[in-house]
Design a protein around this motif. Structure first.
Motif, PDB file in Angstrom:
ATOM      1  N   MET A  38      39.956  26.685  39.497  1.00  0.00           N
ATOM      2  CA  MET A  38      39.495  25.944  40.683  1.00  0.00           C
ATOM      3  C   MET A  38      40.540  25.990  41.789  1.00  0.00           C
ATOM      4  O   MET A  38      40.214  26.170  42.962  1.00  0.00           O
ATOM      5  N   ILE A  39      41.806  25.835  41.396  1.00  0.00           N
ATOM      6  CA  ILE A  39      42.886  25.866  42.392  1.00  0.00           C
ATOM      7  C   ILE A  39      42.978  27.265  43.013  1.00  0.00           C
ATOM      8  O   ILE A  39      43.058  27.408  44.239  1.00  0.00           O
ATOM      9  N   ALA A  40      42.902  28.293  42.167  1.00  0.00           N
ATOM     10  CA  ALA A  40      43.001  29.670  42.672  1.00  0.00           C
ATOM     11  C   ALA A  40      41.844  30.004  43.611  1.00  0.00           C
ATOM     12  O   ALA A  40      42.054  30.642  44.659  1.00  0.00           O
ATOM     13  N   SER A  41      40.623  29.570  43.295  1.00  0.00           N
ATOM     14  CA  SER A  41      39.518  29.909  44.208  1.00  0.00           C
ATOM     15  C   SER A  41      39.623  29.144  45.514  1.00  0.00           C
ATOM     16  O   SER A  41      39.331  29.696  46.580  1.00  0.00           O
ATOM     17  N   ALA A  42      40.072  27.887  45.462  1.00  0.00           N
ATOM     18  CA  ALA A  42      40.259  27.122  46.706  1.00  0.00           C
ATOM     19  C   ALA A  42      41.346  27.780  47.567  1.00  0.00           C
ATOM     20  O   ALA A  42      41.239  27.833  48.800  1.00  0.00           O
ATOM     21  N   TRP A  43      42.384  28.288  46.912  1.00  0.00           N
ATOM     22  CA  TRP A  43      43.492  28.956  47.607  1.00  0.00           C
ATOM     23  C   TRP A  43      42.974  30.191  48.353  1.00  0.00           C
ATOM     24  O   TRP A  43      43.261  30.397  49.537  1.00  0.00           O
ATOM     25  N   LEU A  44      42.184  31.017  47.659  1.00  0.00           N
ATOM     26  CA  LEU A  44      41.644  32.235  48.271  1.00  0.00           C
ATOM     27  C   LEU A  44      40.660  31.887  49.379  1.00  0.00           C
ATOM     28  O   LEU A  44      40.649  32.524  50.436  1.00  0.00           O
ATOM     29  N   GLU A  45      39.838  30.865  49.149  1.00  0.00           N
ATOM     30  CA  GLU A  45      38.865  30.440  50.153  1.00  0.00           C
ATOM     31  C   GLU A  45      39.552  29.978  51.430  1.00  0.00           C
ATOM     32  O   GLU A  45      39.017  30.139  52.527  1.00  0.00           O
ATOM     33  N   ALA A  46      40.741  29.394  51.279  1.00  0.00           N
ATOM     34  CA  ALA A  46      41.511  28.943  52.447  1.00  0.00           C
ATOM     35  C   ALA A  46      42.189  30.137  53.137  1.00  0.00           C
ATOM     36  O   ALA A  46      42.880  29.965  54.143  1.00  0.00           O
ATOM     37  N   GLY A  47      41.996  31.334  52.587  1.00  0.00           N
ATOM     38  CA  GLY A  47      42.536  32.547  53.204  1.00  0.00           C
ATOM     39  C   GLY A  47      44.027  32.732  52.957  1.00  0.00           C
ATOM     40  O   GLY A  47      44.710  33.427  53.713  1.00  0.00           O
ATOM     41  N   LEU A  48      44.550  32.129  51.877  1.00  0.00           N
ATOM     42  CA  LEU A  48      45.999  32.190  51.613  1.00  0.00           C
ATOM     43  C   LEU A  48      46.307  33.307  50.613  1.00  0.00           C
ATOM     44  O   LEU A  48      45.478  33.644  49.772  1.00  0.00           O
ATOM     45  N   PRO A  49      47.511  33.910  50.715  1.00  0.00           N
ATOM     46  CA  PRO A  49      47.831  35.068  49.876  1.00  0.00           C
ATOM     47  C   PRO A  49      48.175  34.699  48.434  1.00  0.00           C
ATOM     48  O   PRO A  49      48.922  33.757  48.194  1.00  0.00           O
ATOM     49  N   MET A  50      47.616  35.446  47.486  1.00  0.00           N
ATOM     50  CA  MET A  50      47.807  35.155  46.056  1.00  0.00           C
ATOM     51  C   MET A  50      49.280  35.175  45.663  1.00  0.00           C
ATOM     52  O   MET A  50      49.695  34.439  44.773  1.00  0.00           O
ATOM     53  N   GLU A  51      50.100  36.004  46.357  1.00  0.00           N
ATOM     54  CA  GLU A  51      51.522  36.045  45.964  1.00  0.00           C
ATOM     55  C   GLU A  51      52.264  34.745  46.323  1.00  0.00           C
ATOM     56  O   GLU A  51      53.405  34.562  45.913  1.00  0.00           O
ATOM     57  N   HIS A  52      51.617  33.839  47.037  1.00  0.00           N
ATOM     58  CA  HIS A  52      52.232  32.544  47.337  1.00  0.00           C
ATOM     59  C   HIS A  52      51.723  31.408  46.435  1.00  0.00           C
ATOM     60  O   HIS A  52      52.073  30.252  46.637  1.00  0.00           O
ATOM     61  N   LEU A  53      50.869  31.756  45.467  1.00  0.00           N
ATOM     62  CA  LEU A  53      50.326  30.715  44.577  1.00  0.00           C
ATOM     63  C   LEU A  53      50.973  30.780  43.193  1.00  0.00           C
ATOM     64  O   LEU A  53      51.076  31.839  42.580  1.00  0.00           O
ATOM     65  N   PHE A  54      51.401  29.618  42.722  1.00  0.00           N
ATOM     66  CA  PHE A  54      51.994  29.468  41.383  1.00  0.00           C
ATOM     67  C   PHE A  54      51.120  28.502  40.594  1.00  0.00           C
ATOM     68  O   PHE A  54      50.823  27.415  41.083  1.00  0.00           O
TER      69      PHE A  54
END
Ligand code: THG
Length: 257
Positions: free
Chosen positions: A141-157
């Protein structure tokens, strides 16, 4: 491997006292030592000592007066985070949100506005799930919200959440299985992180437990950790494990670089 120095945390008596006295020295000494040891971020945690954003800002400014290393803002309170982020000279790591919308939405907004990286804990408003499957759901859920917000995957932990071995022995396996599945959440995958010292809380043989668990976690996809970066045996074990994961090129002098 991304290393985050854990030591500037009011859970440690010297840091608690320094924050109460507004004495910069202990914070700056630990900041320097951790930076010299190669920390990629310095975690700053105000804990229960205060809920005043100004106190967190003081801690961050004090650390930044000593080192150039970016900050990991260790708070789940949006009121503290909103002020602390303004004190950061470099894009920080936001540590951390859960998958609960109430928390996640403001964290995403701040991450987007400041180009920050973010840690998402694999839990929701009802706490940390006992089983890995539910943790994978929260992380997804966190990863999909992150991508939906247009943020880069390399900045998500994403953090599968380490529990103390001494009190919740069955949880180490759930963590490891969670980490393994988080690597399949997206391609390229998010970073997978943990608060390593949680595993050895109140145990004897802390260093041995931390080191053994870190190696097992790396084998399951972990590539970042909040840890005792001054523990050379720990860092060298992590470097060796990374070679075995074929993430670094082997060189005879690899522990000395
Ligand atoms: N995930 C994320 N952030 C985190 C954690 C996590 N931040 C906080 C914590 N967990 C990681 N940091 C620490 C720092 C210190 C210790 C554990 C985790 C620690 N302290 C000693 C102990 O408990 O025995 C006490 C201090 C002392 O020795 O005086 O081990 O999981 N995202």
């Amino acid at each position: 491997m991304i290393f985050i120095g854990e030591r500037i945390n009011t859970g440690f008596k010297d840091i608690k006292q320094a924050v109460l006295d507004k004495d910069p020295k202990p914070l700056q000494e630990w900041a320097r030592k951790q930076a010299e040891a190669g920390a990629n971020y310095i975690d700053v945690n105000l804990g229960a000592v205060s809920s005043k954003p100004a106190d967190m800002c003081w801690m961050i400014e004090t650390v930044q007066a000593a080192v150039e290393t970016p900050i990991s803002i260790d708070t789940n309170k949006v009121a503290i985070l909103s002020e602390a982020i303004k004190a950061c000279k470099k894009p920080p790591l936001l540590n951390s949100t859960t998958s609960s919308k109430e928390k996640l939405d403001p964290f995403l907004e701040i991450a987007g506005k400041y180009g920050a990286s973010m840690i998402g804990l694999a839990m929701d408003e009802s706490g940390t799930p006992k089983e890995s499957a539910k943790r994978v759901e929260c992380a997804g859920m966190i990863a999909s919200a992150w991508l939906e917000a247009g943020l880069p995957m390399e900045h998500l932990f994403l953090d599968p959440i380490v529990m103390p071995l001494k009190f919740m022995q069955d949880q180490a396996k759930e963590f490891l299985e969670g980490a393994r599945q988080f690597t399949m959440i997206s391609d390229p995958p998010p970073h997978i992180i943990c608060g390593l010292s949680n595993i050895s809380s109140k145990a004897t043989e802390k260093k041995l437990i931390n080191r053994t668990f870190l190696v097992m976690a790396i084998a399951n996809g972990l590539d970042a950790t909040i840890a005792d970066v001054l523990d050379t045996d720990l860092i060298n074990a992590a470097r060796t494990a990374e070679l075995m994961m074929n993430r670094e090129i082997y060189a005879d002098a690899y522990v000395k670089v």
